[in-house]
Design a protein around this motif. Structure first.
Motif, PDB file in Angstrom:
ATOM      1  N   THR A  28     112.486  10.429  62.077  1.00 51.27           N
ATOM      2  CA  THR A  28     111.975  11.575  61.322  1.00 51.27           C
ATOM      3  C   THR A  28     112.703  12.851  61.724  1.00 51.27           C
ATOM      4  O   THR A  28     113.296  12.939  62.803  1.00 51.27           O
ATOM      5  N   LYS A  29     112.613  13.866  60.875  1.00 54.19           N
ATOM      6  CA  LYS A  29     113.249  15.160  61.155  1.00 54.19           C
ATOM      7  C   LYS A  29     112.683  15.781  62.428  1.00 54.19           C
ATOM      8  O   LYS A  29     113.433  16.331  63.247  1.00 54.19           O
ATOM      9  N   LYS A  30     111.383  15.663  62.596  1.00 51.88           N
ATOM     10  CA  LYS A  30     110.744  16.240  63.780  1.00 51.88           C
ATOM     11  C   LYS A  30     111.241  15.560  65.045  1.00 51.88           C
ATOM     12  O   LYS A  30     111.522  16.215  66.053  1.00 51.88           O
ATOM     13  N   ARG A  31     111.351  14.237  65.003  1.00 52.70           N
ATOM     14  CA  ARG A  31     111.826  13.505  66.191  1.00 52.70           C
ATOM     15  C   ARG A  31     113.254  13.906  66.515  1.00 52.70           C
ATOM     16  O   ARG A  31     113.614  14.052  67.690  1.00 52.70           O
ATOM     17  N   ALA A  32     114.082  14.103  65.494  1.00 55.15           N
ATOM     18  CA  ALA A  32     115.472  14.503  65.728  1.00 55.15           C
ATOM     19  C   ALA A  32     115.531  15.877  66.403  1.00 55.15           C
ATOM     20  O   ALA A  32     116.319  16.091  67.338  1.00 55.15           O
ATOM     21  N   LEU A  33     114.685  16.804  65.949  1.00 55.98           N
ATOM     22  CA  LEU A  33     114.674  18.145  66.551  1.00 55.98           C
ATOM     23  C   LEU A  33     114.175  18.097  67.992  1.00 55.98           C
ATOM     24  O   LEU A  33     114.673  18.820  68.865  1.00 55.98           O
ATOM     25  N   GLU A  34     113.158  17.260  68.251  1.00 55.24           N
ATOM     26  CA  GLU A  34     112.645  17.146  69.625  1.00 55.24           C
ATOM     27  C   GLU A  34     113.733  16.634  70.569  1.00 55.24           C
ATOM     28  O   GLU A  34     113.832  17.086  71.718  1.00 55.24           O
ATOM     29  N   GLU A  35     114.533  15.715  70.067  1.00 57.20           N
ATOM     30  CA  GLU A  35     115.604  15.196  70.915  1.00 57.20           C
ATOM     31  C   GLU A  35     116.678  16.260  71.136  1.00 57.20           C
ATOM     32  O   GLU A  35     117.266  16.355  72.218  1.00 57.20           O
ATOM     33  N   SER A  75     104.214  23.258  71.561  1.00 54.68           N
ATOM     34  CA  SER A  75     105.359  22.444  71.152  1.00 54.68           C
ATOM     35  C   SER A  75     106.662  23.097  71.610  1.00 54.68           C
ATOM     36  O   SER A  75     106.810  24.321  71.568  1.00 54.68           O
ATOM     37  N   PRO A  76     107.637  22.282  72.029  1.00 56.62           N
ATOM     38  CA  PRO A  76     108.938  22.842  72.410  1.00 56.62           C
ATOM     39  C   PRO A  76     109.757  23.317  71.208  1.00 56.62           C
ATOM     40  O   PRO A  76     110.804  23.932  71.389  1.00 56.62           O
ATOM     41  N   LEU A  77     109.273  23.050  69.984  1.00 64.49           N
ATOM     42  CA  LEU A  77     110.040  23.382  68.783  1.00 64.49           C
ATOM     43  C   LEU A  77     109.769  24.782  68.248  1.00 64.49           C
ATOM     44  O   LEU A  77     110.398  25.194  67.278  1.00 64.49           O
ATOM     45  N   THR A  78     108.833  25.522  68.837  1.00 65.85           N
ATOM     46  CA  THR A  78     108.464  26.815  68.255  1.00 65.85           C
ATOM     47  C   THR A  78     109.661  27.764  68.225  1.00 65.85           C
ATOM     48  O   THR A  78     110.462  27.806  69.168  1.00 65.85           O
ATOM     49  N   PRO A  79     109.812  28.539  67.146  1.00 64.18           N
ATOM     50  CA  PRO A  79     110.948  29.473  67.043  1.00 64.18           C
ATOM     51  C   PRO A  79     110.998  30.461  68.205  1.00 64.18           C
ATOM     52  O   PRO A  79     112.083  30.821  68.665  1.00 64.18           O
ATOM     53  N   LYS A 114     120.289  26.838  67.769  1.00 67.60           N
ATOM     54  CA  LYS A 114     120.406  27.464  66.447  1.00 67.60           C
ATOM     55  C   LYS A 114     120.144  26.435  65.337  1.00 67.60           C
ATOM     56  O   LYS A 114     119.528  26.756  64.308  1.00 67.60           O
ATOM     57  N   GLU A 115     120.619  25.200  65.557  1.00 60.54           N
ATOM     58  CA  GLU A 115     120.341  24.144  64.585  1.00 60.54           C
ATOM     59  C   GLU A 115     118.841  23.847  64.517  1.00 60.54           C
ATOM     60  O   GLU A 115     118.278  23.597  63.441  1.00 60.54           O
ATOM     61  N   ILE A 116     118.180  23.888  65.673  1.00 65.15           N
ATOM     62  CA  ILE A 116     116.726  23.642  65.714  1.00 65.15           C
ATOM     63  C   ILE A 116     115.993  24.713  64.921  1.00 65.15           C
ATOM     64  O   ILE A 116     115.107  24.419  64.104  1.00 65.15           O
ATOM     65  N   ILE A 117     116.355  25.990  65.138  1.00 64.35           N
ATOM     66  CA  ILE A 117     115.694  27.096  64.429  1.00 64.35           C
ATOM     67  C   ILE A 117     115.931  26.972  62.926  1.00 64.35           C
ATOM     68  O   ILE A 117     115.022  27.225  62.115  1.00 64.35           O
ATOM     69  N   ARG A 118     117.121  26.553  62.553  1.00 64.42           N
ATOM     70  CA  ARG A 118     117.454  26.422  61.133  1.00 64.42           C
ATOM     71  C   ARG A 118     116.636  25.312  60.463  1.00 64.42           C
ATOM     72  O   ARG A 118     116.165  25.466  59.330  1.00 64.42           O
ATOM     73  N   LYS A 134     110.176  30.022  71.315  1.00 66.55           N
ATOM     74  CA  LYS A 134     110.761  29.389  72.506  1.00 66.55           C
ATOM     75  C   LYS A 134     112.273  29.269  72.349  1.00 66.55           C
ATOM     76  O   LYS A 134     113.040  29.555  73.284  1.00 66.55           O
ATOM     77  N   GLN A 135     112.716  28.833  71.159  1.00 64.93           N
ATOM     78  CA  GLN A 135     114.148  28.624  70.950  1.00 64.93           C
ATOM     79  C   GLN A 135     114.920  29.944  70.965  1.00 64.93           C
ATOM     80  O   GLN A 135     116.010  30.029  71.541  1.00 64.93           O
ATOM     81  N   ASN A 136     114.368  30.984  70.336  1.00 65.13           N
ATOM     82  CA  ASN A 136     115.035  32.293  70.371  1.00 65.13           C
ATOM     83  C   ASN A 136     115.103  32.838  71.792  1.00 65.13           C
ATOM     84  O   ASN A 136     116.106  33.447  72.191  1.00 65.13           O
ATOM     85  N   TYR A 137     114.028  32.629  72.558  1.00 68.68           N
ATOM     86  CA  TYR A 137     114.035  33.069  73.960  1.00 68.68           C
ATOM     87  C   TYR A 137     115.136  32.367  74.745  1.00 68.68           C
ATOM     88  O   TYR A 137     115.897  32.998  75.496  1.00 68.68           O
ATOM     89  N   LYS A 138     115.242  31.051  74.535  1.00 67.94           N
ATOM     90  CA  LYS A 138     116.224  30.302  75.315  1.00 67.94           C
ATOM     91  C   LYS A 138     117.659  30.595  74.857  1.00 67.94           C
ATOM     92  O   LYS A 138     118.589  30.548  75.669  1.00 67.94           O
ATOM     93  N   ILE A 139     117.824  30.895  73.561  1.00 69.17           N
ATOM     94  CA  ILE A 139     119.153  31.322  73.104  1.00 69.17           C
ATOM     95  C   ILE A 139     119.516  32.658  73.754  1.00 69.17           C
ATOM     96  O   ILE A 139     120.634  32.849  74.260  1.00 69.17           O
ATOM     97  N   GLY A 140     118.573  33.598  73.733  1.00 68.15           N
ATOM     98  CA  GLY A 140     118.816  34.891  74.372  1.00 68.15           C
ATOM     99  C   GLY A 140     119.101  34.737  75.849  1.00 68.15           C
ATOM    100  O   GLY A 140     119.976  35.414  76.414  1.00 68.15           O
ATOM    101  N   ASN A 141     118.373  33.827  76.512  1.00 71.92           N
ATOM    102  CA  ASN A 141     118.588  33.590  77.937  1.00 71.92           C
ATOM    103  C   ASN A 141     119.985  33.020  78.184  1.00 71.92           C
ATOM    104  O   ASN A 141     120.676  33.410  79.136  1.00 71.92           O
ATOM    105  N   ALA A 142     120.395  32.083  77.294  1.00 71.66           N
ATOM    106  CA  ALA A 142     121.724  31.484  77.462  1.00 71.66           C
ATOM    107  C   ALA A 142     122.820  32.533  77.266  1.00 71.66           C
ATOM    108  O   ALA A 142     123.810  32.575  78.022  1.00 71.66           O
ATOM    109  N   TYR A 143     122.681  33.418  76.262  1.00 74.65           N
ATOM    110  CA  TYR A 143     123.656  34.495  76.067  1.00 74.65           C
ATOM    111  C   TYR A 143     123.707  35.416  77.285  1.00 74.65           C
ATOM    112  O   TYR A 143     124.779  35.861  77.714  1.00 74.65           O
TER     113      TYR A 143
END
Length: 722
Positions: free
Chosen positions: A308-315, A356-360, A337-341, A362-371
């Motif tokens: 499923t799409k959700k399982r792919a994003l979780e991975e 959930s680890p998929l929340t936008p 970025k692919e996850i957020i999209r 969380k992902q934006n925070y971790k992208i900002g942290n990585a930058y």
């Protein structure tokens, strides 16, 4: 200075509560969530005797397999849309598509005609199963109600097999609500009643989550793998790997996961193939073998894309965390970025909660942290600000706190000390808010825990009562036997006395009701005869001998029918309609110039299925003629209509357009007004007694038929099916 100390204290407190980090703690290893796996419970029985059929092959098209036990029951793991195949040499193969975790009962027609089963046994079995199904229904929404249903199921249980199932289901409820110590207790009680592989696997997992790691490993290793289905074997190796991972024995965890992966590949258990590839990768990564981890992560990503799409994003989240750990920030950023999209597409079909680890956010925070770790502050700031905005909208204070703190650090590293100071002030406000929320959550968690313990104590008390009863039975040849028998004898004597008293009172009440009905019927007959003879007398007084003879002939037929039915509480509705037709015809003989009438039975009314008290409707027709239509200046109309109200009810409507109850009362003499209608009073008493005896089968309502001077009267009798 005081404020700084206060905020430092709050920050330390929050540290112990837990924060969002790029990589979860190694001791908190959790399997990536997938399409929900249902625990399907069912049984296979003969339809006539309801006897269980053992050794029936139960198979899921995804590879899971089991057989029914001696009691005909089975438990198997499946997902929505899987096809359940039920095979046996003595009947045709049955196919069933899984839609939910509802219980499946397959009733097979026997090859040879057998006697019918005891309906009480069938009813008790279905009642117990229904309660267990209710536990599963409320498991994820109301833990207290689930526990209550388990208690009721145990009270109806009549075998150790049912006890074992009830306690295992209760343990699963506790597993969902993360009360692992209580889950351990109930899995063990289930196994004491009956040993099943499902309970053993559940106990081993509960031990691991409760941090009883050695007990978990010992329980997994003690299970006879030859008795497991393919799916259960995969579950065992996966659970064993999880426990080794939790105690940082990464080589052992990889070994266990690979065994599970081998079985999953052999039997095409696809979702587990994805999970196990991912877990092997995480074990290699935690053990410092990043090259091997990368290989398995590549496999898990490719395989997850086919799920499923959700399982792919979780991975992708799992792999992104891996890239972060190994400082591959560019790859991490690309994945997130692919996850957020793509997560918006998943949100259309399911709710993504803050945990959930998929929340936008969380992902934006971790992208900002990585930058920021790349010192690319220009790109880091917008993502962190976006994370704060989304966290505020979702009321996710944990991410908001982390993102705000990180944004303050980025401003400081970038030399923008004014914004760094303002952001740090905002961070302190979030810390205060989060601290208050944590205190409330801890208080709620404490109350929740106390309530669950209270409910569990009731279940434990029930089990203690069972053990006490068993113990007393085992000691029946000792000295306590006399005391027990004495108490039982006294109780039986008391129950027998109470039973006979109840029976006597019931019989007396019935006798009184029957006597009252007989008395009322004896009053009804003279009353009816008196009114009818008055009519004959009026014809004779008018020298209308021919009409009087015809009237008297019809009257004799009516009287014969009335006397035949006078001893009955209920007669067929068809007979009552015939009596009504005859009686109304007699009244019409006398008052032809005063009214016309119709008796209509709707075509959908099945008259033969209804019973009615005899002579129930006659007084209402009599009242309509004598007190309504007789005084009308113009010719009136009397309608008797029988119509279907519901599947089990009909209505009998007696409607006239006479002068109405109010004007009729005004026409009575002073002496007549002091008297009440004996017929009406009689009917009310009969209806009341019959409803007491026969559970509200008759209902009568009287109102005006219409508006205006000649408003008429409408009597509506509602009659329930026998």
């Amino acid at each position: 200075m005081t404020k700084q100390i206060t905020y430092l204290f709050l920050f330390v407190a929050l540290f112990f509560f837990g924060t969002i980090t790029a990589q979860p703690p190694e001791t908190d290893f959790e399997m990536p969530t997938t399409t929900p796996v249902f625990t399907i419970r069912g049984s296979v029985r003969e339809s006539q005797t309801y006897k269980p059929i053992s050794k029936v092959n139960i198979e899921i098209n995804g590879g899971a397999y089991t057989r029914t036990d001696l009691d005909g029951s089975f438990v198997i793991e499946a997902r929505k849309g899987d096809e359940l195949v039920i095979r046996h040499k003595d009947f045709e193969t049955v196919y069933h598509t899984i839609q939910s975790n509802e219980r499946i009962t397959v009733e097979i027609e026997p090859a040879v005609e057998e006697e019918q089963v005891d309906t009480k046994f069938k009813r008790n079995t279905k009642g117990f199963n229904s309660l267990i199904d209710s536990v599963s229904k409320y498991k994820k929404v109301n833990v207290e109600k689930s526990i209550s249903f388990v208690g009721k199921a145990l009270s109806q249980s009549n075998s150790q097999i049912q006890n074992a199932e009830a306690y295992m289901v209760l343990a699963e409820v506790y597993m969902h609500w993360k009360q692992y110590d209580l889950a351990v207790t109930n899995y063990r009680v289930s196994l004491q009643n009956r040993e099943t592989n499902q309970a053993k696997l559940g106990l081993a997992k509960a031990y691991g989550l409760n941090k009883n790691y050695q007990e978990s490993i010992d329980t997994y290793n003690a299970i006879d793998k030859n008795t497991l289905s393919n799916y259960e074997k995969v579950t065992l190796f996966e659970g064993l790997g999880d426990t080794y991972f939790s105690i940082k024995k990464y080589d052992s965890s990889v070994k266990a996961y690979k065994k599970g992966l081998t079985v999953a590949n052999q039997h095409l258990i696809k979702p587990k193939i994805v999970d196990l590839n991912s877990k092997i990768a995480q074990s290699y990564n935690s053990g410092g073998k990043t090259d091997k981890a990368q290989t398995f992560f590549d496999n898990s990503l490719d395989l997850a894309e086919k799920e499923t799409k959700k399982r792919a994003l979780e991975e992708k989240v799992t792999v992104a965390d891996f890239q972060n750990t190994n400082r591959n920030y560019s790859e991490e950023i690309q994945l997130r970025k692919e996850i957020i999209r793509d997560v918006k597409e998943v949100q259309r079909d399911s709710i993504i909660v803050n945990e959930s680890p998929l929340t936008p956010q969380k992902q934006n925070y971790k992208i900002g942290n990585a930058y920021s770790l790349q010192k690319d502050y220009a790109n880091a700031i917008p993502y962190l600000e976006k994370s704060i905005e989304e966290a505020s909208a979702s009321e996710d204070l944990i991410v908001k706190k982390d993102a705000t703190k990180r944004l303050s650090d980025v401003f400081a590293d970038a030399g923008d000390f004014e914004n760094a100071k303002l952001t740090f002030e905002a961070y302190k406000n979030v810390v205060n808010e989060l601290y208050i929320k944590r205190e409330q959550e801890l208080s709620q968690s404490d109350r929740f825990r106390r309530n669950i313990i209270l409910q569990q104590n009731r279940i434990t008390s029930l089990e203690s009562d069972r053990e006490l009863t068993t113990s007393l039975a085992n000691e029946r040849y000792k000295n306590q036997q006399l005391v027990i028998y004495f108490l039982i004898s006294g109780l039986i004597l008391l129950l027998i006395t109470a039973f006979f008293m109840y029976k006597y009172i019931k019989q007396q009440r019935l006798a009184n009701n029957l006597l009252a009905l007989k008395s009322l019927r004896s009053q009804m007959n003279p009353h009816f005869i008196f009114n009818a003879l008055n009519s004959v007398n009026s014809f004779i007084a008018n020298n209308d001998e021919r009409t009087a003879n015809r009237y008297l002939s019809d009257f004799s037929h009516l009287m014969r029918a009335v006397l035949e039915n006078s001893e009955e509480d209920f007669i067929p509705l068809q007979k009552e309609i015939e009596l009504l037709d005859l009686y109304t015809k007699l009244e019409h003989f006398r008052f032809k110039d005063k009214f016309d009438y119709t008796i209509k039975v709707e075509s959908d009314v099945q008259v033969s299925q209804y019973q009615i008290p005899p002579m129930l409707l006659q007084p209402y027709i009599e009242n309509a003629v004598w007190h309504g239509l007789r005084y009308k200046s113009e010719k009136g109309y009397l309608q008797i209509k029988i119509a279907q109200k519901t599947a089990n009810e009909i209505t009998i409507t007696i409607a006239d357009d006479g002068i109405g109850r109010t004007r009729s009362k005004l026409l009575k003499t002073e002496n007549q007004q002091k008297q009440t209608s004996k017929g009406m009073g009689n009917i009310k008493k009969r209806v009341a007694i019959l409803n007491t005896m026969y559970k509200d089968r008759v209902d009568v309502s009287i109102d005006d038929h219409s508006q205006g001077e000649d408003c008429g009267t409408r009597v509506m009798v509602t009659l329930k099916k026998d």
